[in-house]
Motif scaffolding. Structure first.
Motif, PDB file in Angstrom:
ATOM      1  N   ASP A  39      19.832  -1.987  -4.650  1.00  0.00           N
ATOM      2  CA  ASP A  39      21.391  -1.748  -4.208  1.00  0.00           C
ATOM      3  C   ASP A  39      21.699  -3.149  -4.597  1.00  0.00           C
ATOM      4  O   ASP A  39      21.825  -3.816  -3.397  1.00  0.00           O
ATOM      5  CB  ASP A  39      21.649  -0.555  -3.460  1.00  0.00           C
ATOM      6  CG  ASP A  39      23.517   0.041  -3.850  1.00  0.00           C
ATOM      7  OD1 ASP A  39      23.887  -0.633  -4.244  1.00  0.00           O
ATOM      8  OD2 ASP A  39      23.382   1.056  -2.467  1.00  0.00           O
ATOM      9  N   TYR A  40      22.537  -3.220  -5.136  1.00  0.00           N
ATOM     10  CA  TYR A  40      23.596  -4.665  -5.056  1.00  0.00           C
ATOM     11  C   TYR A  40      24.509  -4.528  -4.208  1.00  0.00           C
ATOM     12  O   TYR A  40      25.500  -5.894  -4.131  1.00  0.00           O
ATOM     13  CB  TYR A  40      23.129  -5.280  -6.243  1.00  0.00           C
ATOM     14  CG  TYR A  40      24.408  -5.013  -7.517  1.00  0.00           C
ATOM     15  CD1 TYR A  40      25.366  -5.054  -7.328  1.00  0.00           C
ATOM     16  CD2 TYR A  40      23.982  -4.725  -8.563  1.00  0.00           C
ATOM     17  CE1 TYR A  40      26.696  -4.595  -7.692  1.00  0.00           C
ATOM     18  CE2 TYR A  40      24.143  -3.930  -9.568  1.00  0.00           C
ATOM     19  CZ  TYR A  40      25.554  -4.083  -9.034  1.00  0.00           C
ATOM     20  OH  TYR A  40      26.822  -3.569 -10.217  1.00  0.00           O
ATOM     21  N   ASN A  41      24.731  -3.728  -3.767  1.00  0.00           N
ATOM     22  CA  ASN A  41      26.118  -3.397  -2.706  1.00  0.00           C
ATOM     23  C   ASN A  41      25.190  -3.838  -1.160  1.00  0.00           C
ATOM     24  O   ASN A  41      25.977  -4.215  -0.329  1.00  0.00           O
ATOM     25  CB  ASN A  41      26.635  -1.821  -2.266  1.00  0.00           C
ATOM     26  CG  ASN A  41      27.552  -1.528  -3.521  1.00  0.00           C
ATOM     27  OD1 ASN A  41      28.036  -2.571  -3.716  1.00  0.00           O
ATOM     28  ND2 ASN A  41      27.160  -0.221  -4.148  1.00  0.00           N
ATOM     29  N   TYR A  45      20.454  -7.816  -1.807  1.00  0.00           N
ATOM     30  CA  TYR A  45      19.941  -7.935  -3.146  1.00  0.00           C
ATOM     31  C   TYR A  45      21.615  -8.148  -2.908  1.00  0.00           C
ATOM     32  O   TYR A  45      21.941  -7.956  -4.527  1.00  0.00           O
ATOM     33  CB  TYR A  45      20.062  -6.937  -3.863  1.00  0.00           C
ATOM     34  CG  TYR A  45      18.788  -6.231  -2.950  1.00  0.00           C
ATOM     35  CD1 TYR A  45      17.300  -6.776  -3.415  1.00  0.00           C
ATOM     36  CD2 TYR A  45      18.669  -4.835  -2.310  1.00  0.00           C
ATOM     37  CE1 TYR A  45      15.856  -6.193  -2.387  1.00  0.00           C
ATOM     38  CE2 TYR A  45      17.613  -3.939  -1.660  1.00  0.00           C
ATOM     39  CZ  TYR A  45      16.077  -5.250  -1.988  1.00  0.00           C
ATOM     40  OH  TYR A  45      14.744  -4.974  -1.370  1.00  0.00           O
ATOM     41  N   ASN A  46      22.819  -8.381  -2.692  1.00  0.00           N
ATOM     42  CA  ASN A  46      23.807  -9.212  -3.602  1.00  0.00           C
ATOM     43  C   ASN A  46      24.032  -9.979  -4.112  1.00  0.00           C
ATOM     44  O   ASN A  46      25.384  -9.910  -5.591  1.00  0.00           O
ATOM     45  CB  ASN A  46      24.889  -9.399  -1.830  1.00  0.00           C
ATOM     46  CG  ASN A  46      26.424  -9.414  -1.843  1.00  0.00           C
ATOM     47  OD1 ASN A  46      26.920 -10.549  -3.325  1.00  0.00           O
ATOM     48  ND2 ASN A  46      27.028  -8.456  -2.060  1.00  0.00           N
ATOM     49  N   ASN A  47      23.413 -11.072  -4.347  1.00  0.00           N
ATOM     50  CA  ASN A  47      23.099 -12.156  -5.186  1.00  0.00           C
ATOM     51  C   ASN A  47      23.048 -11.019  -6.458  1.00  0.00           C
ATOM     52  O   ASN A  47      22.960 -11.741  -8.056  1.00  0.00           O
ATOM     53  CB  ASN A  47      22.291 -13.054  -4.835  1.00  0.00           C
ATOM     54  CG  ASN A  47      22.363 -14.185  -4.348  1.00  0.00           C
ATOM     55  OD1 ASN A  47      23.602 -14.129  -3.894  1.00  0.00           O
ATOM     56  ND2 ASN A  47      21.676 -15.019  -3.818  1.00  0.00           N
ATOM     57  N   LEU A  48      22.096  -9.716  -6.905  1.00  0.00           N
ATOM     58  CA  LEU A  48      22.094  -9.512  -7.853  1.00  0.00           C
ATOM     59  C   LEU A  48      23.854  -8.981  -8.815  1.00  0.00           C
ATOM     60  O   LEU A  48      23.615  -8.467  -9.503  1.00  0.00           O
ATOM     61  CB  LEU A  48      21.249  -8.418  -8.129  1.00  0.00           C
ATOM     62  CG  LEU A  48      19.864  -8.750  -7.848  1.00  0.00           C
ATOM     63  CD1 LEU A  48      19.714  -7.734  -7.670  1.00  0.00           C
ATOM     64  CD2 LEU A  48      19.249  -9.657  -9.047  1.00  0.00           C
ATOM     65  N   ARG A  49      24.865  -8.984  -7.722  1.00  0.00           N
ATOM     66  CA  ARG A  49      25.416  -8.984  -8.724  1.00  0.00           C
ATOM     67  C   ARG A  49      26.628  -9.888  -9.726  1.00  0.00           C
ATOM     68  O   ARG A  49      27.944 -10.270 -10.705  1.00  0.00           O
ATOM     69  CB  ARG A  49      27.344  -9.282  -7.866  1.00  0.00           C
ATOM     70  CG  ARG A  49      27.212  -8.214  -6.803  1.00  0.00           C
ATOM     71  CD  ARG A  49      28.561  -8.086  -5.526  1.00  0.00           C
ATOM     72  NE  ARG A  49      28.463  -7.011  -4.971  1.00  0.00           N
ATOM     73  CZ  ARG A  49      28.970  -5.801  -5.147  1.00  0.00           C
ATOM     74  NH1 ARG A  49      29.659  -5.410  -6.273  1.00  0.00           N
ATOM     75  NH2 ARG A  49      29.223  -4.603  -3.986  1.00  0.00           N
ATOM     76  N   VAL A  55      16.382 -13.688  -6.823  1.00  0.00           N
ATOM     77  CA  VAL A  55      16.546 -12.460  -5.137  1.00  0.00           C
ATOM     78  C   VAL A  55      14.879 -12.465  -5.482  1.00  0.00           C
ATOM     79  O   VAL A  55      14.464 -11.533  -6.680  1.00  0.00           O
ATOM     80  CB  VAL A  55      17.020 -11.310  -5.526  1.00  0.00           C
ATOM     81  CG1 VAL A  55      16.684 -10.751  -3.786  1.00  0.00           C
ATOM     82  CG2 VAL A  55      18.541 -11.772  -5.403  1.00  0.00           C
ATOM     83  N   LYS A  69      19.889 -11.762 -12.869  1.00  0.00           N
ATOM     84  CA  LYS A  69      20.955 -10.779 -13.444  1.00  0.00           C
ATOM     85  C   LYS A  69      21.482 -11.856 -14.524  1.00  0.00           C
ATOM     86  O   LYS A  69      21.408 -12.961 -14.454  1.00  0.00           O
ATOM     87  CB  LYS A  69      22.199 -10.294 -13.133  1.00  0.00           C
ATOM     88  CG  LYS A  69      23.155  -9.704 -13.839  1.00  0.00           C
ATOM     89  CD  LYS A  69      25.156 -10.305 -13.229  1.00  0.00           C
ATOM     90  CE  LYS A  69      25.961  -9.444 -14.041  1.00  0.00           C
ATOM     91  NZ  LYS A  69      26.860  -8.296 -13.646  1.00  0.00           N
ATOM     92  N   TYR A  75      19.338  -7.340 -17.090  1.00  0.00           N
ATOM     93  CA  TYR A  75      19.134  -8.445 -15.647  1.00  0.00           C
ATOM     94  C   TYR A  75      17.007  -8.671 -16.483  1.00  0.00           C
ATOM     95  O   TYR A  75      16.977  -7.551 -17.438  1.00  0.00           O
ATOM     96  CB  TYR A  75      18.032  -7.533 -14.573  1.00  0.00           C
ATOM     97  CG  TYR A  75      19.142  -6.866 -13.922  1.00  0.00           C
ATOM     98  CD1 TYR A  75      19.751  -8.008 -12.411  1.00  0.00           C
ATOM     99  CD2 TYR A  75      21.054  -6.459 -14.404  1.00  0.00           C
ATOM    100  CE1 TYR A  75      21.458  -7.808 -11.849  1.00  0.00           C
ATOM    101  CE2 TYR A  75      21.322  -6.013 -13.886  1.00  0.00           C
ATOM    102  CZ  TYR A  75      22.259  -6.930 -12.356  1.00  0.00           C
ATOM    103  OH  TYR A  75      23.217  -6.415 -11.701  1.00  0.00           O
ATOM    104  N   THR A 132      25.233   0.964  -9.001  1.00  0.00           N
ATOM    105  CA  THR A 132      25.024  -0.680  -8.676  1.00  0.00           C
ATOM    106  C   THR A 132      23.614  -0.731  -7.655  1.00  0.00           C
ATOM    107  O   THR A 132      23.314  -1.306  -7.163  1.00  0.00           O
ATOM    108  CB  THR A 132      25.902  -0.087  -7.212  1.00  0.00           C
ATOM    109  OG1 THR A 132      25.031   0.433  -6.043  1.00  0.00           O
ATOM    110  CG2 THR A 132      27.697  -0.544  -6.940  1.00  0.00           C
TER     111      THR A 132
END
Length: 138
Positions: A39-41, A45-49, A55, A69, A75, A132
């Motif tokens: 979950d990129y929230n 895993y925030n970099n997957l936004r 990651v 991504k 992805y 997400t």
């Protein structure tokens, strides 16, 4: 007549682009069952936004997985094991920008394509996105 040749050429290109499973038939990397929900929230895993921000996720596959991504809603996910070395001989590949680097021979592999400087490309996994959550599996 031009339409027929166009159709033949288009069909040839279409079938020549099919997956030949070369990356998934690598004799150096065993086949492990993968099912990771990222979950990129979440901060991990925030970099997957963002495009081109890979990651590393430990505890999946042979040496972990690398997920990136590559475009809006698309992805790539690859095993972090060096594809041209035995699993026990190297540590997990490291991330260097949009490349994964093998710890044994310093070979670089592009995270957009999985291709590198050696015989086998990176072992690739399937990816689906729902909201997400990025689901990596095989």
């Amino acid at each position: 007549m031009k339409k027929i040749w166009f159709f033949i050429a288009f069909t040839a290109v279409l079938f020549s682009c099919s997956d030949n499973n070369r990356s998934n038939n690598n004799p150096n990397i065993p086949n492990y069952t993968i099912s990771a929900y990222l979950d990129y929230n979440l901060p991990t895993y925030n970099n997957l936004r963002y495009v081109s921000n890979p990651v590393f996720v430990a505890n999946y596959g042979a040496k972990g997985i690398i997920v990136m991504k590559t475009g809006e809603g698309t992805y790539n996910a690859f095993d972090a094991a060096c594809p041209n070395q035995t699993v026990n001989s190297c540590t997990a590949m490291t991330i260097d920008g949009i490349y994964a680097v093998c710890s044994c021979d310093k070979s670089k592999y592009n995270l957009y394509t999985g291709l590198g400087e050696k015989e086998y490309p990176m072992k690739q996994y399937r990816v689906e996105v729902s909201g997400t959550v990025v689901h990596v599996y095989n």
